[in-house]
Design an enzyme around this catalytic site. Structure first.
Site, PDB file in Angstrom:
ATOM      1  N   ASP A   1     -35.694 -12.487  13.383  1.00  0.00           N
ATOM      2  CA  ASP A   1     -36.531 -13.279  14.292  1.00  0.00           C
ATOM      3  C   ASP A   1     -37.912 -12.669  14.438  1.00  0.00           C
ATOM      4  O   ASP A   1     -38.807 -13.287  14.990  1.00  0.00           O
ATOM      5  CB  ASP A   1     -35.870 -13.361  15.676  1.00  0.00           C
ATOM      6  CG  ASP A   1     -34.965 -14.572  15.795  1.00  0.00           C
ATOM      7  OD1 ASP A   1     -34.847 -15.328  14.810  1.00  0.00           O
ATOM      8  OD2 ASP A   1     -34.368 -14.767  16.869  1.00  0.00           O
TER       9      ASP A   1
ATOM     10  N   ASP B   1     -26.908 -21.208  12.840  1.00  0.00           N
ATOM     11  CA  ASP B   1     -27.242 -20.061  13.684  1.00  0.00           C
ATOM     12  C   ASP B   1     -26.004 -19.560  14.428  1.00  0.00           C
ATOM     13  O   ASP B   1     -24.988 -20.271  14.528  1.00  0.00           O
ATOM     14  CB  ASP B   1     -28.333 -20.483  14.685  1.00  0.00           C
ATOM     15  CG  ASP B   1     -29.251 -19.335  15.066  1.00  0.00           C
ATOM     16  OD1 ASP B   1     -28.842 -18.174  14.912  1.00  0.00           O
ATOM     17  OD2 ASP B   1     -30.372 -19.606  15.522  1.00  0.00           O
TER      18      ASP B   1
HETATM   19  C1  GLA Z   1     -32.304 -17.888  17.056  1.00  0.00           C
HETATM   20  C2  GLA Z   1     -32.852 -17.946  15.650  1.00  0.00           C
HETATM   21  C3  GLA Z   1     -34.263 -18.473  15.677  1.00  0.00           C
HETATM   22  C4  GLA Z   1     -34.272 -19.834  16.306  1.00  0.00           C
HETATM   23  C5  GLA Z   1     -33.652 -19.787  17.686  1.00  0.00           C
HETATM   24  C6  GLA Z   1     -33.459 -21.167  18.259  1.00  0.00           C
HETATM   25  O1  GLA Z   1     -32.946 -16.931  17.816  1.00  0.00           O
HETATM   26  O2  GLA Z   1     -32.788 -16.695  15.048  1.00  0.00           O
HETATM   27  O3  GLA Z   1     -34.792 -18.536  14.380  1.00  0.00           O
HETATM   28  O4  GLA Z   1     -33.562 -20.737  15.491  1.00  0.00           O
HETATM   29  O5  GLA Z   1     -32.372 -19.158  17.666  1.00  0.00           O
HETATM   30  O6  GLA Z   1     -32.887 -21.127  19.502  1.00  0.00           O
END
Ligand code: GLA
Length: 744
Positions: A554, A485
């Site tokens: 997301d 990420d």
């Molecule tokens: C980001 C990612 C999510 C999740 C969160 C965790 O927003 O896109 O899918 O992994 O971080 O903190």
């Protein structure tokens, strides 16, 4: 000799400055440019040609990019004046200098302060390897000895041409590269309709089209990281039309393989020609190039299709699966991800139960998302712990090993989340290495999601970031999947490592990221890597060279996903698209859609679930089990099939798409109603595409007891299905249906 030098220097000291200036000799003599043979260079794929013309004065001109020309040599007879008082039109790699006065591909500032570069053809070479022909063309500025190599890889079967540029400072002094595009492409058409992709967190990959007027349209990212939340470095250009068409007309598609700041510009000049420049953004990046050094630009990927946007997308997808996406064309496992089901709040027990449910539902992997690490600064929230990548012993006393073993015992693969480029101020790392944080001395280091960015232009940070991945892989034997990420953009940029050469920062951050990924792939060729950046913040062909898939967004709302998935697959193949079913009301939008609708959307990519399965009712659980089982039967089509878009969600009440196997014997068709449409009582005609008109296909709707199509279970000829015979009744908002077609 020594005495002579002494006298000269004495004279310089004694003669006043004004007189010295006068004394300097100017002449109007010019450096001679060798004449070259007038010739055509034709870079070809199965159905396309990119034709360049070498003029006797050494100018290199782009004369054609489009459908295949049988006789490109005929351009030798064309009498055109490429040069007038307004500039040199059609230059294949235009540089600031000479007669060229529009936006340049190359702009160099030399040590003496001058800005002029004029590139002349010096020669070219062609080499062949399996499926790909490489043409390297040499260009040179005879005054400064700056050299440029234009490198074109032409992939015959896929109709894709990939271009990059190598810039060599052949002079004796360092120079600064002010613009250094990967590619420049001149196009001549009556109209140019540009389709491009913008977005933000939870609204990734939105699509818009505009007819280009004169002057310049720029698509750029200055975010440093998360380069594709904002704009994606890709586009479609429909020629000679003001209307976007899926199936008709000439379309050029382009995508830059770069995960940092980028810039695509489209300049329509006074002769109505369009120049497309694509490359690293020059923003705050006047790149220093030492004498003898070479700068290699990222690759720009082009395709051309005479069959509308659909044809261009399919070319890119085929090429990407074969040559570009890491592990492209391989089926990635279905999974349950812990994020929306547990967020930061879990114990070993919570996770074991989720794994048991995942295995019970027929899923193939469990992914432990954020929240598993940090002890002095436990990661119980997003305000602490990033940087401290050891297992949180109070949350998970048995360790990751124990969890991974449980998953493996249940027949599941095991994956885990990291965000290695980032640090929370509340972490051991931030205290131990304040110099590793991207910062500008004396200025506030701004936070986003309570975090700072680590300076990947520094090789010590590269090692550290590689080490995070490496150590995470050692937390348990056989970790199968890493979700990488990156949740923060760069602001108020600065590197303690680069000292006075801050212009290198943005370029070398991205190069540092790729160095790490290259090392990871050498050591861990098999691990599946998902590229995530607050969802779809890093969806580009640069990252995909090392990553198997992306986290598309997301936003897991089925309706939002319709639009994002439609746009994502304009450029990127469905095999990279992580698509998860989540709970309702949706956590990002509050929207409520039926479970089957959410599945039917997610099943058009790499299917996953992102929720707490223990809350499923018995009835829902039956739907879930059924949808997962059916997906596994046809998902090879998602990963390797050709995509045909049947109805655009922007055009009305319906969305439809299908994947067809390369041999045309199997297909899966997805149909959705996204606005209430009373007329659906009579059925909505979806004209299928890509089938063999002469083959008979048995059509079976998936996951229902009663089908919404009168022909369910029967066989129909391809031409009937493509000719308007397929009309499922999608009655009601969020009704959806998935059909599998098998040739008999
Ligand atoms: C980001 C990612 C999510 C999740 C969160 C965790 O927003 O896109 O899918 O992994 O971080 O903190």
């Amino acid at each position: 000799m020594k005495r002579f030098l002494l006298l000269v220097s004495l004279a310089l000291v004694l003669v006043p400055a004004a007189a010295q200036k006068k004394a300097k000799k100017y002449s109007h003599e010019t450096v001679a440019i060798p004449q070259v043979e007038r010739q055509v260079i034709s870079i070809e794929t199965q159905n396309t040609s990119l034709v360049l013309l070498v003029h006797p004065n050494g100018h290199l001109e782009t004369v054609h990019y489009g459908g295949k020309l049988a006789q490109p040599q005929q351009f030798l007879q064309q009498s055109v004046n490429t040069e007038d008082y307004n500039g040199f039109r059609g230059a294949t790699y235009p540089a600031t200098g000479g007669r060229y006065i529009n936006e340049p591909a190359l702009h160099v500032k030399y040590a003496d302060g001058s800005h002029n570069t004029e590139l002349y053809y010096t020669g070219h070479q062609v080499t062949k390897r399996d499926g790909c022909t490489t043409t390297v063309i040499g260009l040179k500025d005879y005054v400064t000895a700056l050299e440029v190599k234009l490198v074109y890889d032409a992939y015959a079967k896929e109709d894709v041409i990939v271009e990059h540029t190598e810039i060599l400072n052949g002079g004796k002094q360092p120079v600064q590269l002010l613009n250094y595009a990967s590619s420049s492409l001149y196009i001549d058409a009556d109209e140019y309709l540009l389709t491009h992709f913008y977005g933000a967190w939870a609204t990734d990959m939105q699509m818009e089209s505009e007819v280009l007027g004169h002057d310049m349209k720029v698509i750029e990212s200055r975010r440093g990281t998360q380069n594709t939340q904002g704009n994606n470095p890709s586009f479609l250009l429909s020629l000679d039309t003001k209307e976007f068409s899926e199936t008709r007309g000439e379309v050029i598609a382009g995508a830059l393989a770069w995960s940092g700041n980028f810039r695509l510009s489209f300049e329509k000049d006074d002769a109505h020609r369009l120049n497309i420049l694509a490359g690293i953004s020059p923003h705050a990046s006047a790149y220093p190039l030492k004498a003898g050094a070479t700068f290699v630009t990222p690759e720009m990927i082009y395709t051309f299709s005479a069959d509308g946007a659909g044809g261009a997308s399919r070319n890119l997808h085929r090429w990407a699966r074969q040559y570009s996406v890491y592990g492209g064309g391989e089926v990635n496992p279905t999974l349950l991800n812990s994020w929306e089901g547990a967020y930061f709040t879990f114990t070993t027990e919570t996770l074991l139960r989720m794994m048991d449910d995942a295995a019970g539902m027929g899923l193939e992997m469990f992914v432990l998302d954020d929240g598993w690490f940090g002890n002095n600064y436990p990661r119980n929230n997003d305000d602490a712990g990033l940087g401290d990548w050891e297992v949180n012993v109070s949350k998970l006393p048995e360790g990751i090993d124990y969890l991974a073993k449980h998953a493996h015992d249940k027949g599941l693969k095991f994956g885990i989340w990291i965000e290695p480029e980032m640090v929370n101020p509340r972490s051991d790392l931030a205290h131990a290495h304040p110099e590793w944080v991207v910062q500008s001395p004396g200025r506030e280091i701004y936070q986003g999601r309570n975090q700072w960015v680590l300076d990947l232009s520094n090789p010590a940070v590269e090692d550290f970031v590689f080490g995070i991945f490496d150590r995470t892989m050692q937390l348990a034997p056989n970790i199968d999947y890493i979700k990488w990420d990156c949740n923060r953009v760069v602001q108020s940029f600065g590197s303690t490592y680069l000292g006075t050469e801050q212009d290198r920062f943005y370029v070398e951050y991205t190069q540092g990221l790729y160095n790490v990924m290259r090392r990871i792939r050498e050591k861990y060729p098999k691990v599946i890597v998902q590229c995530c950046s607050s969802g779809g913040g890093r969806v580009d062909y640069g990252a995909l060279r090392y990553c198997n898939e992306v986290w598309t967004s997301d936003n897991t709302d089925g309706l939002s996903r319709v639009f994002m998935q439609y746009a994502t697959t304009m450029i990127y193949p469905a095999c990279i698209m992580g698509s998860h079913v989540s709970t309702v009301p949706n956590h990002q939008t509050g929207n409520v859609t039926p479970l089957k609708f959410r599945f039917d959307i997610a099943c058009a990519g790499r299917l996953g679930l992102e929720l707490q399965p223990k809350y499923f009712s018995e009835q829902d659980r039956a739907t879930v089990d059924r949808c997962i089982a059916s997906y596994k039967q046809y998902r090879d089509l998602v990963f390797t099939g050709d995509l045909y878009r049947l109805a655009s969600p922007f055009d009305g009440s319906y969305y439809g798409l299908m994947y067809v196997s390369p041999d045309k014997k199997r297909a899966v068709v997805y149909t959705y109603c996204i606005h209430f449409e009373p007329r659906t009582v009579g059925g909505k005609v979806f004209r299928l595409q890509g089938l063999d008109p002469g083959l008979n296909y048995k059509v079976v709707e998936q996951n229902v007891d009663r089908s919404c199509w009168w022909g369910n279970g029967q066989s129909f000829q391809g031409d009937f299905l493509m000719g308007g015979g397929f009309n499922p009744v999608l009655y009601g908002l969020y009704s959806s249906a998935v059909f599998v077609l098998e040739a008999e």
